[in-house]
Write a protein that holds these residues in place. Structure first.
Motif, short mmCIF file in Angstrom:
data_model
loop_
_atom_site.label_atom_id
_atom_site.label_comp_id
_atom_site.label_asym_id
_atom_site.label_seq_id
_atom_site.Cartn_x
_atom_site.Cartn_y
_atom_site.Cartn_z
N VAL A 33 0.86 -1.19 0.00
CA VAL A 33 0.00 0.00 0.00
C VAL A 33 0.89 1.24 0.00
CG1 VAL A 33 -1.77 1.27 1.26
CG2 VAL A 33 -1.83 -1.23 1.22
N ASP A 34 0.69 2.10 -0.99
CA ASP A 34 1.50 3.31 -1.11
C ASP A 34 0.91 4.46 -0.29
OD1 ASP A 34 3.61 4.90 -2.14
OD2 ASP A 34 2.19 5.79 -3.55
N HIS A 35 -0.38 4.71 -0.48
CA HIS A 35 -1.02 5.76 0.32
C HIS A 35 -2.54 5.57 0.29
CE1 HIS A 35 -1.02 7.42 -3.80
NE2 HIS A 35 -2.13 8.05 -3.43
N ILE A 36 -3.19 6.12 1.32
CA ILE A 36 -4.64 6.09 1.45
C ILE A 36 -5.16 7.48 1.15
CG2 ILE A 36 -6.59 5.60 2.98
CD1 ILE A 36 -4.99 3.12 2.54
N THR A 37 -6.09 7.58 0.25
CA THR A 37 -6.58 8.90 -0.18
C THR A 37 -7.79 9.40 0.62
OG1 THR A 37 -7.97 7.83 -1.86
CG2 THR A 37 -5.74 8.51 -2.52
N VAL A 38 -8.34 8.57 1.50
CA VAL A 38 -9.48 8.99 2.33
C VAL A 38 -9.15 8.72 3.79
CG1 VAL A 38 -11.20 8.61 0.51
CG2 VAL A 38 -10.61 6.74 2.06
N GLN A 39 -9.95 9.31 4.65
CA GLN A 39 -9.81 9.12 6.08
C GLN A 39 -10.97 8.25 6.60
OE1 GLN A 39 -7.22 10.18 8.04
NE2 GLN A 39 -6.28 10.84 6.10
N PRO A 40 -10.80 7.58 7.75
CA PRO A 40 -11.90 6.78 8.30
C PRO A 40 -13.16 7.62 8.49
CG PRO A 40 -9.86 6.31 9.47
CD PRO A 40 -9.57 7.47 8.56
N ASN A 41 -14.29 7.02 8.12
CA ASN A 41 -15.62 7.64 8.25
C ASN A 41 -15.84 8.80 7.28
OD1 ASN A 41 -16.25 5.84 10.35
ND2 ASN A 41 -15.39 7.23 11.88
N ASP A 42 -14.95 8.96 6.29
CA ASP A 42 -15.20 9.96 5.25
C ASP A 42 -16.34 9.51 4.35
OD1 ASP A 42 -13.31 11.69 6.09
OD2 ASP A 42 -11.86 11.32 4.48
N THR A 43 -17.10 10.50 3.87
CA THR A 43 -18.16 10.20 2.90
C THR A 43 -17.52 10.12 1.51
OG1 THR A 43 -19.80 11.35 4.25
CG2 THR A 43 -20.34 10.97 1.93
N VAL A 44 -17.75 9.04 0.81
CA VAL A 44 -17.17 8.83 -0.51
C VAL A 44 -18.28 8.65 -1.53
CG1 VAL A 44 -15.06 7.81 0.45
CG2 VAL A 44 -16.98 6.33 -0.15
N THR A 45 -17.94 8.95 -2.77
CA THR A 45 -18.89 8.76 -3.86
C THR A 45 -18.46 7.58 -4.71
OG1 THR A 45 -17.64 10.30 -5.25
CG2 THR A 45 -19.44 11.22 -3.92
N GLU A 46 -19.36 7.11 -5.53
CA GLU A 46 -19.04 5.98 -6.39
C GLU A 46 -17.96 6.38 -7.40
OE1 GLU A 46 -21.27 2.78 -9.38
OE2 GLU A 46 -22.42 4.33 -8.30
N GLY A 47 -16.90 5.57 -7.49
CA GLY A 47 -15.80 5.84 -8.40
C GLY A 47 -14.69 6.67 -7.80
N GLN A 48 -14.84 7.13 -6.56
CA GLN A 48 -13.80 7.94 -5.92
C GLN A 48 -12.63 7.05 -5.52
OE1 GLN A 48 -15.20 10.35 -2.69
NE2 GLN A 48 -13.14 10.74 -1.88
#
Length: 428
Positions: free
Chosen positions: A205-220
């Motif tokens: 794993v190189d990097h995570i682009t979101v944080q825990p409990n973040d709201t994400v959209t489809e395809g993000q």
């Protein structure tokens, strides 16, 4: 007259010499005949009913005569002094049977809770009534004197004994009072239908682009794998593909002048196609290192710093995407309490953020084996679906779950855990 006085004195001396109340009763109904003639006599008590019958050694309480006498004495129980009575003084239902049991005339002598009745064919005269009243008073005094005396100490003992019995009965009733057995367990609001996001291929794993409990959209984009190794392999594969293409074109041109080169064309063409396929595979894998969300929702995973630089294999779970309101209850029941939990049991979740607004659910899954929790304890995972009418709590809210079991006595509910702990050390 002298004979009557002598008979009275003799009877009085016998009554005073009696050692037991039953002897006094026998003298009152059987030997009083020496003083005043009569055909039948009865001694009755409010507490015990008919005590003694003249001419009878044993009183049969269930006999028709005794039952009829009990009804008659019930009517006469309010008398204050001696009273002569006949069948005309009784209700019709009792008067109709008078001739079957008694002579025409009777005399009742009340004695404070007891009563003497004498009956004969002739009416009792005033002098006879006075003598029998004097005798009744003597009988009452003698029977009272011969009854067991109850001292203050005896009364206190009886009171203590009665109180002890009442307390014991009350304690037994409380101990056996049925209650609903229940267990408590830490719980939280978990996703009911999460979509698991897994590693698409082996890598780091190189990097995570979101944080825990973040709201994400489809395809993000959610996370990316390290592309260094794949990019290097792709460069090498492209170089080898170019070399294979060059060799193929050279052989294709040479076969016009060289028959031997014609045999190599098919081999070189296959080698070039193989390198082309390898390049396409690596390009496809390189395009998949950026993992995207399959749906809109909340990103559910642990601390992202724990994943940076971590090697993963194909299919390994990295995170989940879940609907924030599509939740259910996840509880962790201790191994000692899991026996009290059954599928279909009622579960009530008391959230830390809203302890006065419990959430109700029904147990649907109980893990067969205990597993380790993040706090290093061992517990069984329990899943419960929320009732249809319940408001879904937000994902991640924590609290305490109470899981109801069978109805058990209160004493078992109180001492189940102490007994289980005792068995661990004592062994019985």
């Amino acid at each position: 007259m002298n004979e009557i006085i002598l008979s009275l004195l003799d009877l009085q001396s016998r009554i005073l010499a009696a050692k037991r109340p039953v002897e006094v009763a026998f003298l009152a109904v059987d030997l009083t005949h020496t003083l005043i003639p009569y055909r039948q006599a009865v001694l009755w008590s409010k507490a015990d009913g008919v005590i003694t019958l003249s001419g009878a050694a044993v009183v049969e309480n269930g006999s028709p005569y005794v039952l009829w006498l009990g009804q008659v004495f019930g009517i006469l129980s309010d008398l204050d002094g001696p009273a002569a009575f006949t069948a005309m003084d009784l209700p019709k239902s009792l008067a109709e049977q008078w001739a079957d049991w008694l002579p025409a005339h009777a005399l009742a002598l009340p004695m404070d809770g007891e009563m003497l009745v004498y009956a004969r064919d002739e009416a009792f005269g005033p002098q006879e009534i006075a003598l029998l009243a004097h005798l009744a008073a003597l009988v009452r005094t003698a029977r009272r004197a011969l009854l067991p005396r109850t001292t203050l100490q005896d009364r206190m003992k009886a009171l203590d004994s009665r109180r002890t019995r009442i307390i014991a009965i009350a304690a037994l009733g409380v101990a056996l009072f049925p209650v609903t057995g229940s267990v408590l367990a830490p719980a939280d609001s978990a996703p009911a239908h999460p979509v698991i996001v897994r590693a698409p291929l082996d890598g780091v794993v190189d990097h995570i682009t979101v944080q825990p409990n973040d709201t994400v959209t489809e395809g993000q984009a959610l996370f990316e794998l390290d592309a260094t190794q794949l990019a290097g392999r792709l460069d090498v594969a492209r170089s080898q593909w170019g070399t294979a293409e060059a060799e193929y074109r050279q052989a294709a041109q040479a076969m016009v002048f060289d028959a031997k080169a014609k045999a190599q064309v098919a081999i070189l063409a296959g080698k070039a196609e193989e390198k082309s396929a390898e390049v396409r595979l690596l390009e496809n894998q390189l395009a998949r290192i950026a993992v995207k969300s399959p749906r809109a929702g909340i990103a559910v995973f642990d601390d992202p710093t724990d994943w940076i630089g971590k090697p993963v294999v194909v299919g390994e779970k990295v995170m989940a995407v879940a609907d924030e309101k599509d939740t259910e209850v996840e509880a962790w029941v201790a191994a000692a309490d899991v026996g009290e939990v059954k599928v279909g049991a009622k579960l009530t979740l008391f959230l830390n953020t809203a302890p006065l607004s419990p959430v109700r659910a029904k147990v649907k899954i109980i893990a067969y084996e205990a597993s380790a929790r993040p706090d290093s304890t061992i517990a069984h995972r329990v899943r419960a679906s929320l009732d249809e009418m319940e408001i879904r709590p937000r994902l991640g809210l924590k609290g305490t779950a109470r899981i109801d079991g069978d109805t058990v006595p209160l004493i078992w509910w109180l001492f189940r855990k102490p007994l289980a702990t005792m068995r661990q050390f004592v062994g019985f």
